[in-house]
Design an enzyme around this catalytic site. Structure first.
Site, mmCIF file in Angstrom:
data_model
loop_
_atom_site.group_PDB
_atom_site.id
_atom_site.type_symbol
_atom_site.label_atom_id
_atom_site.label_comp_id
_atom_site.label_asym_id
_atom_site.label_seq_id
_atom_site.Cartn_x
_atom_site.Cartn_y
_atom_site.Cartn_z
ATOM 1 C CG ASN A 1 14.199 -6.840 -1.047
ATOM 2 O OD1 ASN A 1 15.226 -7.483 -1.613
ATOM 3 N ND2 ASN A 1 14.005 -6.967 0.163
ATOM 4 C CG HIS B 1 19.243 -6.197 1.461
ATOM 5 N ND1 HIS B 1 19.162 -6.667 0.298
ATOM 6 C CD2 HIS B 1 17.877 -6.726 2.051
ATOM 7 C CE1 HIS B 1 17.984 -7.062 -0.208
ATOM 8 N NE2 HIS B 1 17.296 -7.242 1.142
ATOM 9 C CB CYS C 1 17.699 -10.462 1.105
ATOM 10 S SG CYS C 1 15.866 -10.657 0.555
HETATM 11 N N1 COA Z 1 -1.016 -0.473 1.298
HETATM 12 C C1 COA Z 1 -1.732 0.308 2.183
HETATM 13 N N2 COA Z 1 -1.903 -0.094 3.510
HETATM 14 C C2 COA Z 1 -1.090 -1.387 3.818
HETATM 15 C C3 COA Z 1 -0.217 -1.739 3.050
HETATM 16 C C4 COA Z 1 -0.254 -1.576 1.719
HETATM 17 N N3 COA Z 1 0.496 -1.860 0.849
HETATM 18 N N4 COA Z 1 0.424 -2.931 3.696
HETATM 19 C C5 COA Z 1 -0.156 -2.794 4.972
HETATM 20 N N5 COA Z 1 -1.011 -1.968 4.928
HETATM 21 C C6 COA Z 1 -1.732 -1.467 6.204
HETATM 22 C C7 COA Z 1 -1.868 -2.484 7.184
HETATM 23 O O1 COA Z 1 -2.802 -3.337 6.876
HETATM 24 C C8 COA Z 1 -2.058 -1.729 8.521
HETATM 25 O O2 COA Z 1 -3.478 -1.423 8.565
HETATM 26 P P1 COA Z 1 -4.165 -1.637 9.942
HETATM 27 O O3 COA Z 1 -3.528 -0.723 10.939
HETATM 28 O O4 COA Z 1 -5.519 -1.103 9.609
HETATM 29 O O5 COA Z 1 -4.184 -2.865 10.286
HETATM 30 C C9 COA Z 1 -1.229 -0.544 8.391
HETATM 31 O O6 COA Z 1 -0.970 -0.508 6.800
HETATM 32 C C10 COA Z 1 -0.014 -0.370 8.974
HETATM 33 O O7 COA Z 1 0.733 -1.879 8.665
HETATM 34 P P2 COA Z 1 2.157 -2.086 9.393
HETATM 35 O O8 COA Z 1 2.377 -3.579 8.717
HETATM 36 O O9 COA Z 1 2.351 -1.723 10.733
HETATM 37 O O10 COA Z 1 3.134 -1.069 8.441
HETATM 38 P P3 COA Z 1 4.499 -0.669 8.544
HETATM 39 O O11 COA Z 1 4.559 0.595 8.897
HETATM 40 O O12 COA Z 1 5.219 -1.728 9.460
HETATM 41 O O13 COA Z 1 4.966 -0.960 7.072
HETATM 42 C C11 COA Z 1 6.288 -2.584 5.971
HETATM 43 C C12 COA Z 1 4.955 -2.274 6.568
HETATM 44 C C13 COA Z 1 6.223 -4.141 5.229
HETATM 45 C C14 COA Z 1 6.425 -1.542 4.940
HETATM 46 C C15 COA Z 1 7.373 -2.467 7.079
HETATM 47 O O14 COA Z 1 7.143 -3.358 8.030
HETATM 48 C C16 COA Z 1 8.630 -3.033 6.276
HETATM 49 O O15 COA Z 1 9.326 -2.670 5.611
HETATM 50 N N6 COA Z 1 9.112 -4.284 7.002
HETATM 51 C C17 COA Z 1 10.592 -4.900 6.377
HETATM 52 C C18 COA Z 1 10.189 -5.360 5.217
HETATM 53 C C19 COA Z 1 11.204 -5.979 4.289
HETATM 54 O O16 COA Z 1 12.272 -5.123 4.122
HETATM 55 N N7 COA Z 1 11.444 -7.164 3.972
HETATM 56 C C20 COA Z 1 12.627 -7.976 3.410
HETATM 57 C C21 COA Z 1 14.047 -7.788 4.294
HETATM 58 S S1 COA Z 1 15.070 -8.899 3.243
#
Ligand code: COA
Length: 322
Positions: free
Chosen positions: A279, A249, A113
């Site tokens: 993304n 980004h 990315c």
């Molecule tokens: N829909 C509904 N629930 C979801 C889900 C989805 N698509 N994805 C995960 N969950 C659930 C999880 O299973 C978890 O449930 P649990 O508490 O029962 O285990 C809960 O939601 C919270 O998950 P979590 O991973 O803590 O959520 P978060 O607030 O961290 O959000 C992301 C997840 C991926 C959106 C976030 O971590 C993020 O944006 N990370 C950066 C990713 C990124 O940009 N990557 C590329 C960079 S180049």
């Protein structure tokens, strides 16, 4: 002193749009959850017979047109991509052939990315040293091909697209500076853990997918990109007040907002386009740049700081007057 000057941009998104509502029929998720955690409402997905080079070519032709440059004036082609059409030749060579350019160097850059920032840095150095006069720099991805569409933690985030810029040698900036970083200690936090040389069977089985520690990636992305704002401005003895626009980004809206806040940049100066294309990895920054120039937000003469962050980790920035 020779600088590289932006003289045209272009971008392309595949026709097919995948909305959050459609995603909710594929995995256990819903529009409200995706919007609240990412700010993404839809992403574009390449057709089965549409490849990274197709997206790169469409974006490149628009950028060449905007620059008023003939393909035969291009003396450097760099494509940033994680999802090359073939193992080899490079997507840049495939693109070069399609554009009817033969002879000048063409090669791919792989920094996921942050790839476009790495490609721009290389092109800028070619131009500054007099090795090139007119460079085509493209970020293009069919990231959907390395996504597990049954994994709700990753499939909601990514999309396909292409963005391109034409840079020309000029006596005035243009690009003031570029800054690149990598830290392979974080290689396992965001990766596709297979390829041609390793775990090839999973490629053959169609299981070579992106894995991610979302929370950790979030944290590092915010820190990396916020620190880059400071590093880049400091290197040019400029301040946040000098900036017209910050293009982080386009990973997700929460990351973008957190970067702006931590770096102390006025939210009105932060470009956000991720909501309608997700993304798109190496394509995200040139897509956001092109869209913002075309919709009149970014105007000629303004100061823009662009930055990327991706697997590796890799992160990089460029400060330029457009
Ligand atoms: N829909 C509904 N629930 C979801 C889900 C989805 N698509 N994805 C995960 N969950 C659930 C999880 O299973 C978890 O449930 P649990 O508490 O029962 O285990 C809960 O939601 C919270 O998950 P979590 O991973 O803590 O959520 P978060 O607030 O961290 O959000 C992301 C997840 C991926 C959106 C976030 O971590 C993020 O944006 N990370 C950066 C990713 C990124 O940009 N990557 C590329 C960079 S180049």
């Amino acid at each position: 002193m020779i600088y590289s000057k932006l003289c045209g941009t272009g971008s392309y998104l595949p026709e097919k749009v995948l909305t959050n509502h459609e995603l909710a029929t594929m995995v256990d998720t819903n529009h409200e959850w995706i919007m609240s955690r990412t700010g993404i409402s839809e992403r574009h997905i390449a057709a089965n017979d549409e490849y990274t080079c197709d997206l790169a070519e469409k974006a490149a032709r628009i950028a060449l047109d905007a620059a008023g440059v003939n393909a035969n004036e291009i003396d450097l082609v760099i494509v940033a991509t994680t999802t090359a059409d073939q193992v080899f030749p490079s997507t840049a060579c495939l693109l070069q052939e399609r554009l009817g350019i033969s002879g000048p160097p063409a090669f791919d850059v792989q920094a996921v990315c942050a790839g476009f920032m790495f490609a721009l840095d290389v092109a800028d150095k070619f131009i500054r040293t007099g090795s090139a006069k007119c460079a085509l720099v493209v970020g293009a991805e069919t990231f959907s091909r390395i996504i597990d569409w049954t994994d709700r933690r990753t499939c909601i985030l990514f999309g396909d697209g292409g963005g391109a810029v034409v840079l020309k040698a000029d006596n005035e900036p243009g690009v003031y500076s570029t800054h690149l970083h990598s830290d392979g200690r974080h290689k396992d936090l965001l990766c596709v853990p297979s390829g041609v040389s390793r775990n090839y069977q999973s490629v053959l089985d169609g299981n070579a997918f992106t894995t991610m520690e979302g929370g950790e990636v979030f944290k590092w992305a915010v820190k990396g990109m916020a620190d880059l704002v400071e590093e880049t401005l400091e290197a040019n003895q400029m301040t946040k007040d000098d900036l017209d626009w910050l293009i982080p980004h386009q990973a997700n809206v929460r990351i973008i907002n957190a970067v702006g806040k931590r770096a102390g940049v006025d939210p009105d100066k932060v470009i956000t386009t991720v909501g309608h294309h997700g993304n798109t990895s190496a394509a995200s920054v040139p897509l956001a740049l092109d869209e913002s120039i075309r919709n009149g937000k970014i105007k000629t003469g303004q100061l823009v700081l662009m930055e990327g962050f991706g697997g590796g980790f890799t992160w990089g920035s460029a400060l330029l007057r457009v």
